[in-house]
Scaffold this active site. Structure first.
Site, mmCIF file in Angstrom:
data_model
loop_
_atom_site.group_PDB
_atom_site.id
_atom_site.type_symbol
_atom_site.label_atom_id
_atom_site.label_comp_id
_atom_site.label_asym_id
_atom_site.label_seq_id
_atom_site.Cartn_x
_atom_site.Cartn_y
_atom_site.Cartn_z
ATOM 1 N N GLU A 445 12.419 -10.509 1.947
ATOM 2 C CA GLU A 445 12.598 -10.204 0.533
ATOM 3 C C GLU A 445 13.865 -9.437 0.182
ATOM 4 O OE1 GLU A 445 8.918 -8.403 -0.732
ATOM 5 O OE2 GLU A 445 7.830 -10.276 -0.562
HETATM 6 C C1 BMA Z 1 5.178 -8.176 0.417
HETATM 7 C C2 BMA Z 1 5.616 -7.534 1.709
HETATM 8 C C3 BMA Z 1 5.604 -6.067 1.692
HETATM 9 C C4 BMA Z 1 4.534 -5.496 0.801
HETATM 10 C C5 BMA Z 1 3.593 -6.531 0.270
HETATM 11 C C6 BMA Z 1 2.582 -6.014 -0.686
HETATM 12 O O1 BMA Z 1 6.190 -8.656 -0.332
HETATM 13 O O2 BMA Z 1 6.818 -8.057 2.146
HETATM 14 O O3 BMA Z 1 6.862 -5.567 1.333
HETATM 15 O O4 BMA Z 1 3.838 -4.533 1.454
HETATM 16 O O5 BMA Z 1 4.361 -7.458 -0.356
HETATM 17 O O6 BMA Z 1 3.161 -5.474 -1.839
#
Ligand code: BMA
Length: 846
Positions: A445
């Site tokens: 991300e």
């Molecule tokens: C996703 C993961 C984490 C996060 C999760 C929940 O995007 O990559 O960064 O803990 O979401 O929010």
């Protein structure tokens, strides 16, 4: 402390003609002590290596348990403090006169200045690198002093930010090549560690030092598989040697080759074939067969080196190409497209040195029992220990491996790039022989954040700086990392980021990997999962509370109310509980006690994620992967995990197990119509019988349908659909359920669908009885009820436990057996066991 340390000698090499080993490791893990750097009156305390500053403070009784209550808040000073570690050790004259001597740190967390006998020998700045220092000229006969000063990663962040001169989006982890989750995450506490987190040793060698070995699978036919081996050796002298490879199980020699070792060469090759190869398959598709191979290098002068490698013969291709819909992303194993069923994996503890080998075995066992075939090692944690990948290889689990970058932009200067390069080379070469390793991914991300999270605005990034930051991103994720993968692990697929497009964009559903967070972050209803089907879903998730036993780990029983301070401190999402509440309300559930909140949040989590998995599997081959967020936890917390930090499985874990079976019976209820789908991952067609039955809650069958069906190999199809009116035939929707089963003669697969939300069901008040029998190493619980009881929940009030089945639907009169593994004695087990159905919980809320 002037301790005489215990030196452990590990004879890597044995020599038939000399008494002394030719390569020797002298471990320096014992006898360390630590204190705060530069206090007025230092008191040295004993340290345990490998470890972290937090575990050392805790084991010396200097701090309270960081996981208890809201203790985390009071312990932030640890991460803001500089620390020093030291140890002394004795060396004799013979040892220090050996020709080649390295001091090796397998892992230092993170900013470390290392001094040997007062002289600086190393400045380390990356917890993911291995540091080797030629220490011959620094060692002395008699007592030696090794000291390491650790600079606080938090303080260092301030220094580095000021020096950079422009903001970098993300958190305090952006400069530190250190596990990002240590700085706090939306499921983890902020505990910024420092310390010697992997073994330390001296390594001496005389003539030759084999450093590594890599295997490549060449052509595979039915008759044979070609294996090419590269062995890298550092040599101080030239001499003839023999390389051999033998099958451990039969002792059969597969190849032998004469080579000439020389200081001018480093790489030696050995090619061999395996006849009638047994291929490695993923969990559920076949045996994950591994060949146990022994490699040996022997020289004329008596030098011998050997290495055991368990190696699977398989071809993994990740297909990511433009097609009629956009861009595919799927795994082809041994030529067959395979739907990836799995989850995202995070480190198993805030202090990774606390994770035991058995913890690794157990977490992979959970994945295997849940019928998974892939885990994604997420980029905000660590490159895992070898044992993790070994268990995956032995159990048919493929690994999607992120490089350790998450949710941030990173500096792009030459020093940083070089540091990342060294890290990548080290980790790629360490992990590339593992059969389980399927692919590399640049980051989690970061691209999504840059393009979709308004970072430029929220961080006030000027356009010049913005261009610099993006160029830095491109240099790392589009150039450095793919090039380093190609050079060190040729042929393995590299994806630059996940997701490839943010979840608000149309391409996220047509191109490559997607993280769909409209449900949860966007508070959209679970039904959105039916439409939001990407090509490969690498993240989606929903939170639930952990088991009561795990909550007991951070608060006393008298605090079991909604919402105690400790419960709030053990929820890291900014709007976590209110978001769960939105979904509970939609389901007409209104928990008033902690016990009810645990149960209802788990039911709703299982329902939502189950709907998503089914929708994604139904959409195969358009969609070819489903990795939910997240398999496990790093501390006791309310989070997206299916299994809590103590191994207690939430309702989700049982749902996943059902939904990831090789045959999925899926009921899609939409617009008052129930459609039945059959999805098969099997490589051959399956003949069987589909049965549909509608029951009322007293167990009377009010409608049924039956039909023989041949499910094609690796397929998904809608088999039949009925209007709700025809299924219910005048019965009330709140008092009935639909059960669909498919049986192939050996196995029966089933799915149950209610016609209304859980909170709207009108359930009878049955008598629910259970009996406990103690078996050899587990308990057996026999359940029986007078009426239908949905979602029967078994749990212990204090102890951690693994039930083989849970959240069970009990038909009237039917006996149901559940087994439970836990450490309690029979009396204590009976005292702590609770068995409750949905009706019991709903009664509490009315
Ligand atoms: C996703 C993961 C984490 C996060 C999760 C929940 O995007 O990559 O960064 O803990 O979401 O929010």
């Amino acid at each position: 402390m002037r301790n005489l340390i215990c030196i452990v000698l590990v004879f890597l090499i044995s020599c038939s003609t000399e008494e002394k080993p030719l390569i020797e490791k002298v471990f320096l893990n014992d006898g360390w002590e630590f204190h705060q750097l530069n206090p007025d009156q230092p008191t040295w305390y004993p340290a345990i290596i490998p470890g972290t500053i937090h575990t050392d403070l805790l084991k010396n009784g200097l701090i309270n348990n960081p996981f208890y209550g809201c203790n985390e808040k009071e312990l932030q000073w640890i991460g803001e403090t500089d620390w020093t570690y030291r140890k002394t050790f004795q060396m004799d004259n013979e040892f220090i006169s050996r020709p080649n001597m390295l001091l090796i740190f397998e892992g230092l967390d993170t900013y470390a200045e290392v001094f040997l006998n007062g002289q600086k020998i190393l400045s380390a700045n990356n917890m993911f690198r291995k540091w080797e220092v030629d220490c011959k000229s620094f060692l002395i006969e008699g007592e030696n002093l090794l000291e390491i000063n650790f600079e606080s990663a938090e303080n260092r962040f301030i220094r580095d930010s000021l020096a950079l001169g422009y903001p970098l989006p993300g958190g305090k982890w952006v400069f530190a090549r250190k596990a990002a989750y240590h700085f706090g995450w939306d499921w983890g506490p902020k505990l910024v560690t420092a310390g010697i987190w992997k073994p330390v040793y001296l390594e001496t060698w005389n003539d030759h030092r084999p450093v590594e070995i890599q295997l490549f699978t060449g052509e595979i036919t039915r008759k044979k598989a070609e294996i090419n081996t590269e062995i890298f050796v550092n040599s101080a002298i030239s001499e003839k040697a023999t390389l051999t490879v033998t099958k451990t199980t039969t002792g059969k020699r597969l190849a032998r080759k004469e080579i000439f070792l020389s200081p001018d060469l480093r790489k030696y090759v050995l090619d061999f074939s395996i006849h009638d190869p047994i291929l490695w398959w993923t969990n559920g598709l076949g045996e994950p067969h591994l060949y146990e191979l022994d490699f040996e290098l022997k020289t004329g002068s008596g030098f011998t080196w050997s290495r055991h490698i368990a190696y699977g013969i398989r071809k993994v291709e990740v297909v990511n190409e433009n097609d009629e819909y956009g861009q595919s992303l799927y795994v082809k194993l041994n030529g067959v497209p395979v739907f990836m069923k799995g989850a995202n994996y995070i480190p198993q503890h805030s202090f990774v040195t606390e994770v035991s080998d058995d913890d690794y075995r157990k977490v992979i066992q959970t994945a295997v029992e849940s019928n998974m075939n892939m885990l994604r090692v997420w980029g905000g944690g660590i490159y895992e220990k070898d044992i993790f990948y070994e268990h995956c290889s032995r159990n048919g689990i493929l690994v999607w491996q992120d490089f350790m970058f998450a949710c941030a932009m990173y500096p792009g200067d030459a020093d940083y790039i070089e540091n990342v390069k060294q890290e990548a080379v080290r980790q790629i070469r360490r992990l590339r022989n593992h059969t389980s390793l399927a692919m590399w991914c640049g980051n989690n991300e970061a691209d999504e954040g840059w393009h979709n999270w308004q970072w430029q605005k929220t961080h006030n990034i000027l356009s010049n700086d913005s261009a610099t930051i993006w160029q830095g991103y491109r240099n790392i994720f589009h150039k450095l990392l793919p090039e380093t993968v190609a050079a060190n692990d040729p042929g393995r697929f590299y994806l630059h980021t996940s997701p490839m497009h943010g979840w608000g964009r149309a391409e996220s559903l047509t191109h490559g990997s997607a993280h769909y967070w409209g449900v949860w972050w966007g508070r959209e209803p679970f039904e959105k999962y039916l439409d939001k089907i990407p090509r490969f879903m690498s993240e989606f998730g929903f939170q639930a509370m952990p088991a009561l036993a795990t909550i007991r780990q951070f608060q006393a029983e008298e605090d079991d109310f909604l919402f105690s301070d400790a419960l709030k401190c053990h929820q890291k999402h900014p709007t976590g509980y209110p978001t769960i509440d939105v979904y509970l309300e939609r389901e007409h559930l209104n928990p008033k006690s902690l016990d009810e909140y645990i149960y209802f949040s788990q039911l709703v989590q299982a329902k939502g994620i189950g709907m998503a998995i089914e929708a994604q599997r139904r959409a195969m081959p358009y969609c070819m992967g489903s990795l939910y967020w997240q398999l496990n936890d790093c501390w006791p917390v309310t989070s997206w995990s299916g299994t809590d930090v103590n191994g207690n499985r939430k309702a989700l874990q049982y749902k996943v197990k059902e939904n990831y079976q090789d045959i999925l019976v899926s009921i899609l209820m939409h617009n008052d119509t129930s459609s039945i789908y059959l999805v098969s991952d099997r490589l051959e067609a399956t003949e069987g019988k589909l049965q549909l039955m509608v029951f009322d809650f007293h167990g009377s069958k009010i409608w049924s349908y039956e039909r023989g069906i041949n499910i094609a190999a690796n397929s998904s199809s809608q088999v039949v659909s009925f209007s709700m009116k025809s299924l219910l035939g005048g019965n009330e929707a709140t008092k009935c359920f639909l059960k669909a089963t498919f049986s192939d003669g050996n196995d029966t697969y089933q799915s149950i669908q209610f016609f209304r939300n859980y909170g709207q069901l009108v359930l009878p008040e049955p008598e629910l009885k259970f009996e406990v029998v103690q078996l050899e190493d587990e308990f057996e619980i026999e359940l029986k009820a007078t009426e239908f009881v949905p979602f029967v929940h078994l749990y212990l009030t204090e102890g951690n436990a693994i039930f083989n089945k849970n959240f069970i639907h009990l038909m009237p009169g039917e006996k149901y057996r559940v087994t439970c593994q836990c450490k309690l004695n029979p009396d204590e087990f009976r005292k702590q066991l609770r068995v409750k159905g949905l009706g019991d919980y709903l009664a509490g809320t009315n």
